[in-house]
Structure formats: structure tokens, C-alpha cells
Design an enzyme around this catalytic site. Structure first.
Site, mmCIF file in Angstrom:
data_model
loop_
_atom_site.group_PDB
_atom_site.id
_atom_site.type_symbol
_atom_site.label_atom_id
_atom_site.label_comp_id
_atom_site.label_asym_id
_atom_site.label_seq_id
_atom_site.Cartn_x
_atom_site.Cartn_y
_atom_site.Cartn_z
ATOM 1 N N ARG A 158 -7.544 -1.024 -6.123
ATOM 2 C CA ARG A 158 -6.534 -1.758 -5.354
ATOM 3 C C ARG A 158 -6.680 -3.247 -5.568
ATOM 4 O O ARG A 158 -7.745 -3.828 -5.381
ATOM 5 C CB ARG A 158 -6.663 -1.422 -3.868
ATOM 6 N N GLU A 180 0.803 -1.228 0.000
ATOM 7 C CA GLU A 180 0.000 0.000 0.000
ATOM 8 C C GLU A 180 0.836 1.278 0.000
ATOM 9 O O GLU A 180 0.380 2.333 0.423
ATOM 10 C CB GLU A 180 -0.999 0.012 1.170
ATOM 11 N N ASP A 202 7.866 -4.882 -10.373
ATOM 12 C CA ASP A 202 7.057 -4.552 -9.193
ATOM 13 C C ASP A 202 6.816 -5.839 -8.421
ATOM 14 O O ASP A 202 6.292 -6.809 -8.974
ATOM 15 C CB ASP A 202 5.732 -3.927 -9.653
ATOM 16 N N GLN A 258 3.904 -6.871 1.001
ATOM 17 C CA GLN A 258 3.539 -7.412 2.307
ATOM 18 C C GLN A 258 4.673 -8.279 2.854
ATOM 19 O O GLN A 258 5.493 -8.803 2.103
ATOM 20 C CB GLN A 258 2.254 -8.242 2.202
ATOM 21 N N THR A 298 0.743 1.491 -8.367
ATOM 22 C CA THR A 298 0.194 2.666 -9.041
ATOM 23 C C THR A 298 1.257 3.317 -9.912
ATOM 24 O O THR A 298 0.983 3.743 -11.046
ATOM 25 C CB THR A 298 -0.345 3.679 -8.009
#
Length: 355
Positions: A181, A47, A203, A207, A52
Site C-alpha cells: 500500500r 483504499e 488513477d 481521499q 491495485t
């Protein structure tokens, strides 16, 4: 009179000849680097905005996102609406915040039982979410996000856009896609050409459970772009409710920045989500979470403090390149990436002895 580069006897100066050969060699190295496809690694916690940024690079390269690609996000947008309203409804129940009326109580009960998938979407579900969003109890619960419960940054955007999503002909726009998301798992890789700079961008999931996969991407990296969210200073990890997100990100950045894997490559820090950070400072006191901060609760002052916290984690002699980014703003990402490209090329020139 003797010519430049020659001795008095007319012979070529050995030193000049040697330097000329060195320059030729350096130019050949530079030409090889120009043709090379460089590898940029996007790292950071979950996050933080990595995915993005990755989406933005696709938009920047092509000039826009094709309609067929945007259509593929339709059910992801629907799933985001359902999952996030489920989270707010559950939080309202836990915080003992009542709905405005019996109709909305029934709507909340129905939403809470739905699977959080795009396939659960229909006009009735969308209407229920719309009616709940305007409920005073839901609004009160929404105001307590981050401090009391976990909610995606984009939840409010999607709830406010619900009327568009209810149209039968709805096709996601670029902002919908950028804000949608989907938890990153595994490794996503794509090749891009930005002006004359060819690169592969990777990418990887941020987590804790995904980070063990990072080492598989570490070989032959040209630069690391580390994404850190500015607005997470009052949030806790989804994986560990006892850990502050920004403190976790600082520890992770320290590990990456000082890793022997990246000793000789450029580290670029994106302090991301400037828009959310600016908004959050209007309602949350930064010093409540970082009592060592003694300045005003103003954007520039707090941003400077956070940047210094990250810079202090770098114990190597290398220089860090820091940018303040808003990953959902295509113009901002375009501007920043031009600067990033120039800095990477300077690093490459320095490595081959030209700069």
C-alpha cells in the site's frame, strides 16, 4: 425481374442508396473509434482497490511484472511491515492488551519508536516484527482491527510472509506488489492495449483531500470505473472517524453516477475485495452496521443487498454495469476486464448509431 435495390426501371432505389450511404458513414465512424485511444477513469474512495486494479492492468498487458519493477517495491514492502506493526502495537497499548513476555514488551517499545519507512528495515527489525506477530497479545489486538482501530487490509499477509522478507536475496513477487500500500496522491496515467482495445487509464487519489483534482480528468472520458470495497461496511474513514466508510462511498458514487459530466458515458461499478468480504462475514454481523438488512449473514444475500444499495443511487435512465472483483486476483481481473471491454464497445456502437 428487377434486381435488389433497384426500381422496376433499373435505376438505383433512392431509399436503398441513402441507407447504403448511412451504413458507409457509420462504418467510417466505427473505424475511427477503433483507432481512437479511449480514456477510462478509475474513481473511488481511498483504499477501495483502484491502484491495485491499475497495477493489475500492467501485469495483464505484459504477462508478468519485470523483476526490476518488482525490486522497486522492496522498501515499500518493508515500510508496510513496520507501519502496520506500529499500528498494532499502538492499538494494544490503547486497548490495554499486554504482551506475552518482557522480551516482546521491549520489541514493541522499539518498533513504536521507529520511523515507518523502508530505510528503518534491518534483519533485527524484521525479527522483532516476526516475534511480535506470534505474540498472543498482538494476535488478540489484530482480531479487533477495523472495529477498534485502522489497519491496512494487507497487514496480516505481510506479517505472515515475514520470513521471506528476512532473506538477503528477497525480491518482491507480484502478490507482494499488488498488496503493498502506497497512498495515491495526484494522478497516475498509463496507456494500454488489451486485445484490439487501446485505452488510457487514469488513477486518481481517493481521499477527500484528493477529490478536488478529479475534475481535471473529466474531459473526453469514454467510461468511468468506480471501485467500492465490499469489506468496508464496518470501517470508519481515516479522515473522519465519525463516518462509516461504505456510507461515504455510497454518497460519492451517487455524486459520480448522476453527474452531468458523465451523462452519456458508461458507468462500471467494481464491488471489490470479495475475498475480504467473504472472510469478514464469518466474524462480523452486517446488520450491526445496517440494521435495515433483515436477511442472513451470508455472502450472496448480503452482496445482493449491497449491490441494490448502489444501484438505487443511480437516478439516471442509464444502465449500470456491475462486477464483483478481487483486485489481487489476476485471473479474476482479466476475466472482468474482457467483459468491461465488450460493454464499453457496445456503448460506443450505440452512441454512433450502429448497435
Amino acid at each position: 425481374m428487377a434486381c435488389f435495390g433497384k426500381s422496376n426501371g433499373g435505376d438505383v432505389d433512392p431509399e436503398a442508396k441513402k441507407r447504403s450511404q448511412e451504413i458507409d458513414s457509420e462504418l467510417k465512424s466505427w473505424a475511427a473509434e477503433e483507432k481512437k485511444i479511449h480514456k477510462l477513469l478509475l474513481l473511488g474512495p481511498g483504499e477501495s482497490g483502484k491502484s491495485t486494479i491499475f497495477k493489475q492492468m500492467r501485469i495483464i498487458e505484459s504477462g508478468c511484472m519485470p523483476e526490476d519493477q518488482r525490486k522497486s517495491y522492496r522498501y515499500i514492502v518493508f515500510a508496510n511491515c513496520i507501519s502496520q506493526m506500529k499500528a498494532v502495537v499502538q492499538a494494544a497499548e490503547q486497548l490495554d492488551i499486554p504482551m506475552d513476555n518482557d522480551d516482546n514488551k521491549e520489541r514493541a517499545a522499539k518498533i513504536s519508536k521507529l520511523p515507518a519507512t523502508g530505510e528503518s528495515w534491518c534483519h533485527e527489525v524484521g525479527t522483532d516484527i516476526r516475534m511480535l506477530w506470534y505474540d498472543k497479545g498482538i494476535q488478540k489486538t489484530y482480531e479487533q482491527r477495523d472495529a477498534k482501530y485502522q489497519l491496512n487490509d494487507s497487514a496480516g499477509y505481510f506479517f505472515q510472509s515475514i520470513d521471506r522478507f528476512l532473506l538477503p536475496e528477497y525480491v518482491p513477487n507480484e502478490q507482494d506488489v499488488l498488496r503493498a500500500r502506497v497512498r495515491s496522491t495526484g494522478i497516475e496515467e498509463a496507456q494500454f492495449v488489451h486485445e484490439d482495445f487501446k485505452f488510457t487509464m487514469m488513477d486518481v487519489g481517493g481521499q477527500r483531500s484528493e477529490r478536488r483534482k478529479w475534475i481535471h480528468c473529466f474531459d473526453a472520458v469514454t467510461a468511468v470505473i468506480f471501485c467500492a470495497s465490499l469489506s468496508e461496511f464496518d470501517q470508519r474513514l481515516r479522515e473522519d472517524e465519525t463516518q462509516n466508510r461504505m456510507k461515504e462511498t455510497l454518497l460519492l458514487f451517487e455524486d459520480i453516477c448522476n453527474s452531468p459530466w458523465f451523462r452519456n458515458i458508461a458507468i462500471i461499478l467494481f464491488l471489490n475485495k470479495t475475498d475480504l468480504f467473504r472472510e469478514k462475514l464469518q466474524r462480523v454481523q452486517f446488520k450491526d452496521f445496517y440494521p435495515e438488512y433483515a436477511g442472513p449473514n451470508e455472502y450472496k444475500e448480503v452482496l445482493d443487498f449491497i449491490q441494490k444499495m448502489y444501484e438505487s443511487r443511480n437516478t439516471t435512465p442509464r444502465r449500470l454495469y456491475v462486477h464483483h472483483t478481487c483486485a489481487i486476483n489476476t485471473d479474476n481481473v482479466t476475466f472482468v476486464f474482457k467483459a468491461v471491454r465488450e460493454k464499453i464497445m457496445v456503448e460506443i456502437l450505440d452512441q454512433i448509431g450502429i448497435y
